[in-house]
Design a protein around this motif. Structure first.
Motif: not given
Length: 455
Positions: A90-101, A371-386
């Motif tokens: 979770a701290a590394a941005g890996i979601g639960p479904a991927l973590t299980a696999v 454009e960068w501000s929108a990209a940050l919003d997308v990254a936060v919404e999707r989750g798992g971004y660095v």
């Protein structure tokens, strides 16, 4: 001729000889190289007109750092999260479904096998990604190095300048022989299945055939298939088209299993055969925990710095650019990080933690503020971004015999690592003005490059 700065001395020498000798000399060596059929089909059109040169001493030192970094990465669940791999993921941005696999079929200690992608910034190597697992690809590029050394003009250049390279395919063959020993069913050499996800051979078949070809030169019998083609004998051993497999060389990623409704269930046969010692699975999916860019970000996050000693912190500072995992929508932690990233647009790139090939990546210095501000919003919404600090790679000169010009190119060096340490390198290259992402998946102008070391 376009002026190219910050070139290495050997690169300048190579280009000068290309200019003096014409297409029948060193300049046309790559065009004249005789390649085996599968490699020819997969890569001929994508080869840079010259190889890349790296310092042997600097490369060896970076490889030692990579081994130390691998040890740090695999220590993170215990070191930071009391052994709780779910908290680590979770701290590394890996979601639960991927973590299980990723957690299925692992031993807790992933194989030390992968490719570290790095830029040289003119001072030192900086690590961009640490791709761990057998699906990283690229072991066939040593075929190109060997073939280029059979071109007389390049062979002379290599002899004069004492060029060398490590044969990635030979190192890989040694690993496969060693790992397959417990499951050998017949002769002295293992039968290996190079197995893709469902419908994976279509897009990746050419590259897979080049790998089969490279392994055949090493005496390893590799068969190509997809996960749905593999069967289990009554004794638990896996087969492909009726042929028993001693080892499965996994070419499918955990994300492919998630995208396939039957993927996780079909993959259970591989885990069971591995656990029973009947067919070895190389590598386990757990490598994906540590190849996550979010895992690298944990190493540079000051919240965890007290968990590392001075030598370990020096290693991290030496090889890793500043990186942070962005909080997911509705999550907590790293207060103010997104605002900081908005301010530092020209210095940052956004990457999916578990992504590859530059796909779904946002490049701050190629965006406007909105454009960068929108990209940050997308990254936060999707989750798992660095968010990762920009590394400016050192440009090198390349003479193009097709145009007669010398242009500046940049390369992402891929350093292979096994249990035995450094196992060779290849590179991907773009024109220096061709965009920030150097990768075949996201930039069709990317070229593949053989890598040689020099004293």
């Amino acid at each position: 001729m376009e002026r190219v700065t910050h070139m290495t001395e050997l690169s300048r020498t190579y280009v000068d000889e290309c200019l003096r000798g014409g297409d029948d000399g060193l300049a046309g060596a790559v065009a004249r190289v005789a390649l085996p059929p599968a490699f020819e089909e997969a890569w001929r059109a994508h080869l840079l007109p010259r190889p890349w040169f790296v310092s042997a001493a600097e490369t060896a030192a970076f490889a030692r750092d990579l081994e130390g970094l691998f040890d740090l990465l695999v220590s993170l669940p215990l070191r930071l999260f009391d052994g709780d791999r779910d908290r680590f993921a979770a701290a590394a941005g890996i979601g639960p479904a991927l973590t299980a696999v990723l957690g299925r079929g692992g031993s807790g200690v992933p194989a030390k096998f992968g490719r570290a992608d790095a830029y040289h910034d003119g001072t030192s190597y900086k690590l961009l990604e640490f791709n761990l697992g057998s699906e990283v690809g690229g072991i066939d590029m040593a075929v190109f190095n060997q073939a280029l050394l059979r071109v007389p003009e390049f062979a002379d250049f290599a002899r004069v300048h004492r060029l060398d390279h490590v044969d990635i395919a030979a190192r890989m063959a040694a690993v496969l022989r060693d790992r397959a020993k417990p499951a050998l069913s017949g002769g002295a050499e293992p039968v290996v299945g190079l197995i893709e996800g469902r419908d994976g051979i279509g897009p990746y078949g050419g590259l897979m055939r080049a790998t089969v070809e490279a392994m055949a030169e090493q005496g390893i019998d590799v068969r190509i298939g997809e996960i749905g083609d593999v069967r289990t004998r009554p004794d638990g051993k896996l087969t492909l088209d009726g042929t028993p497999l001693d080892l499965v060389l996994r070419n499918f990623a955990a994300s492919q299993l998630l995208d396939d409704p039957e993927g996780p269930e079909v993959a259970e046969a591989f885990f069971r055969a591995h656990e029973a010692g009947r067919t070895v699975l190389f590598t386990s999916l757990e490598s994906g925990f540590y190849s996550s860019k979010g895992a690298l970000a944990l190493l540079t996050d000051p919240r965890w710095s007290a968990s590392f000693d001075a030598e370990e912190r020096a290693l991290v500072d030496r090889v890793l650019p500043w990186s942070r995992t962005l909080p997911a929508a509705g999550g907590s932690g790293n207060d103010g990080l997104v605002d900081l990233c908005r301010e530092r647009r020209e210095r940052l790139i956004l990457k999916p933690s578990a992504g590859y090939g530059g796909l779904d990546t946002f490049v701050g210095w190629e965006c406007g503020d909105a454009e960068w501000s929108a990209a940050l919003d997308v990254a936060v919404e999707r989750g798992g971004y660095v968010a990762q600090e920009r590394v400016v790679p050192r440009p090198e000169p390349v003479y193009d015999p097709a145009t007669g010009t010398v242009d500046a190119w940049i390369a992402a060096l891929g350093f292979f690592l096994t249990d035995e340490g450094y196992a060779g390198a290849h590179a991907r290259a773009n024109r220096a003005d061709g965009g920030a992402i150097v990768g075949m998946s996201s930039n069709p102008d990317t070229r593949m490059v053989g890598v040689f070391t020099h004293p």
